[in-house]
Scaffold this active site. Structure first.
Site, PDB file in Angstrom:
ATOM      1  N   ARG A  67      17.764 -15.739 -20.356  1.00  0.00           N
ATOM      2  CA  ARG A  67      17.558 -14.793 -18.687  1.00  0.00           C
ATOM      3  C   ARG A  67      15.973 -15.724 -18.191  1.00  0.00           C
ATOM      4  O   ARG A  67      16.085 -16.224 -17.067  1.00  0.00           O
ATOM      5  CB  ARG A  67      17.154 -13.701 -18.688  1.00  0.00           C
TER       6      ARG A  67
ATOM      7  N   GLY B 134      30.507  -9.216 -19.635  1.00  0.00           N
ATOM      8  CA  GLY B 134      29.765  -9.149 -20.469  1.00  0.00           C
ATOM      9  C   GLY B 134      29.959  -9.826 -21.938  1.00  0.00           C
ATOM     10  O   GLY B 134      29.438 -11.091 -22.579  1.00  0.00           O
TER      11      GLY B 134
ATOM     12  N   LYS C 264      39.801  -1.149 -21.293  1.00  0.00           N
ATOM     13  CA  LYS C 264      39.687  -0.488 -20.432  1.00  0.00           C
ATOM     14  C   LYS C 264      40.859  -0.897 -19.506  1.00  0.00           C
ATOM     15  O   LYS C 264      39.927  -1.135 -18.694  1.00  0.00           O
ATOM     16  CB  LYS C 264      39.568   0.704 -20.788  1.00  0.00           C
TER      17      LYS C 264
ATOM     18  N   GLY D 169      27.872  -6.131 -14.711  1.00  0.00           N
ATOM     19  CA  GLY D 169      27.981  -5.627 -13.861  1.00  0.00           C
ATOM     20  C   GLY D 169      28.626  -6.384 -12.569  1.00  0.00           C
ATOM     21  O   GLY D 169      29.582  -6.087 -11.840  1.00  0.00           O
TER      22      GLY D 169
END
Ligand code: ADP
Ligand code: MG
Length: 398
Positions: A41, A355, A202, A378
């Site tokens: 990052r 991610g 999910k 996210g």
């Protein structure tokens, strides 16, 4: 949401102080030694920082790290980031002892063009996550221009990611610009056919993405753990596979919605199931909906691989979110790997969001074959859900 935003190239920063929101939320060694275990990052922020310095700006960089919840936690200090950033740029970084306190204010006031000041962890301030206008104003008061390059945080309306834009002209850095160009471009004006590959664990964590992409895509491919909820809803036997009973009706609605909209929805036709959730479990291939009792599906099967690889062949754009199986276990990474390989061979624009999906593509060695791998887990999910991103909405329209 308008994805067409002004960038650092559209604003004059010469001789100006620029407040630059970065995503320096890097993983640190758990032993409190202050060792950064992955500096990706920090490296990703370099082009925008270097550009600003080259243009004659004084850069006041800021970022959050972890969740100090409004308290000063020494183990979440950005000091190690200042050291690493200095090494990468070959330049001294001035480190502030606070975010908007006397030390930061004094160092910001003294900062000269070509210099970099790094403020302390923005979340040491209680007002940060509340988007407190007083904090935003105090941060803004140190600078003349705001540049946001923290894509990983744009889905948060915090003082340093959105609030400051109320007080300063606000533009994007190169990282955010790239995300807007690729993900925004794929959502707003995709090169067709647009194929969305959705997997992961999910259904419940991907409802927004499925729902939004059903409005946009020509083909939707479902894999990963969520496929078993679709299978069970259609009367299939799924054994011990991941199953969300509460989302069976929803999955049937999505199948119907795809039919109504003329979107091709592909579900697995076979599956690799295992006798345990373990890397060395015994496995067998069975037809979808025919998983024996005591077995659980951990990957898509070989016929499904063929079907899915065929479906991406002539795509104009592919958006991929969610691995096809438990890729962390090499024995169950074959479906994910085959799809990654198929994407690497298409001429399509290939965009990876999420991610774990980014990690899978990296781990399997296909990262440099993709057009764009999102830097925000996210944030990229909320982007694909079609939600407004506060850290993008606050920037000046181009
Ligand atoms: P992303 O972070 O890319 O959005 P998710 O977090 O939704 O992706 O899902 C990633 C996880 O899904 C991985 O850890 C993977 O092991 C898991 N997964 C994929 N397929 C299955 C499966 N069949 N059973 C259990 N877990 C699965
Ligand atoms: Mg994930």
């Amino acid at each position: 949401m308008n994805y067409n935003k002004k960038t650092v190239r559209d604003i004059d920063v010469k001789g100006k102080k620029v407040l630059l929101r970065c995503d320096f939320n890097v993983p640190m060694a758990k032993d409190g030694s202050g060792v950064i275990t992955d500096d990706k990052r920090i490296r990703a922020a370099l082009p925008t920082i270097q550009y600003l310095l080259d243009q004659g700006a004084a850069v006041i960089a800021c970022s959050h790290m972890g969740k100090p919840k409004g308290e000063v936690k020494p183990e979440l200090s950005l000091k190690p980031v200042a050291v690493r950033l200095g090494e990468l740029l070959g330049k001294e970084i001035v480190m502030a002892a606070d975010v908007v306190g006397p030390d930061a204010q004094a160092k910001a006031a003294a900062l000269q063009p070509g210099q970099i000041l790094l403020l302390e962890n923005t979340r040491f301030e209680k007002g940060e996550t509340k988007n407190d206008p007083a904090l935003a104003k105090a941060m803004a008061s140190m600078a003349e221009v705001y540049v946001s390059d923290a894509f990983g945080a744009v889905h948060r309306a915090h003082a340093s990611t959105a609030g400051v834009a109320d007080y300063l002209p606000a533009v994007s850095g190169f990282l955010i610009q790239k995300e807007l160009d690729f993900i925004g471009g794929a959502l707003a004006n995709p090169k067709r056919p647009l194929v969305a590959i959705l997997g992961g664990s999910k259904v419940s964590s991907k409802i927004g993405v499925i729902n939004n992409l059903l409005e946009i895509a020509d083909t939707i491919i479902i894999g990963g753990g969520m496929a078993y909820t679709f299978s069970a809803a259609q009367g299939g036997k799924v054994g011990n596979s991941l199953l969300e009973e509460d989302w069976k009706d929803y999955s049937l609605e999505m199948v119907q919605k795809a039919k109504d909209k003329g979107v091709k929805l592909l579900l697995p036709v076979d599956t690799v199931c295992a006798d345990a959730f373990a890397p060395d479990a015994k496995s067998q291939v069975v037809l979808s909906g025919e998983i024996p009792d005591g077995w659980e599906g951990l990957d898509i099967g070989p016929e499904t691989v063929k079907l899915y690889c065929d479906a991406v062949k002539d795509a104009g754009t592919v958006i991929w979110n969610g691995p096809m199986g438990v890729f962390e276990f090499p024995a169950f990474a074959k479906g994910t790997e085959a799809v990654a390989e198929a994407l690497s061979k298409t001429s399509a624009i290939t965009i990876i969001g999420g991610g774990d999906s980014a990690a899978a593509v990296q781990q399997l060695g296909y990262a440099d074959k993709m057009t764009h791998i999102s830097t925000g887990g996210g944030a990229s999910l909320e982007f694909m859900e079609g939600k407004e991103l506060p850290g993008v909405a606050c920037l000046l329209d181009a």
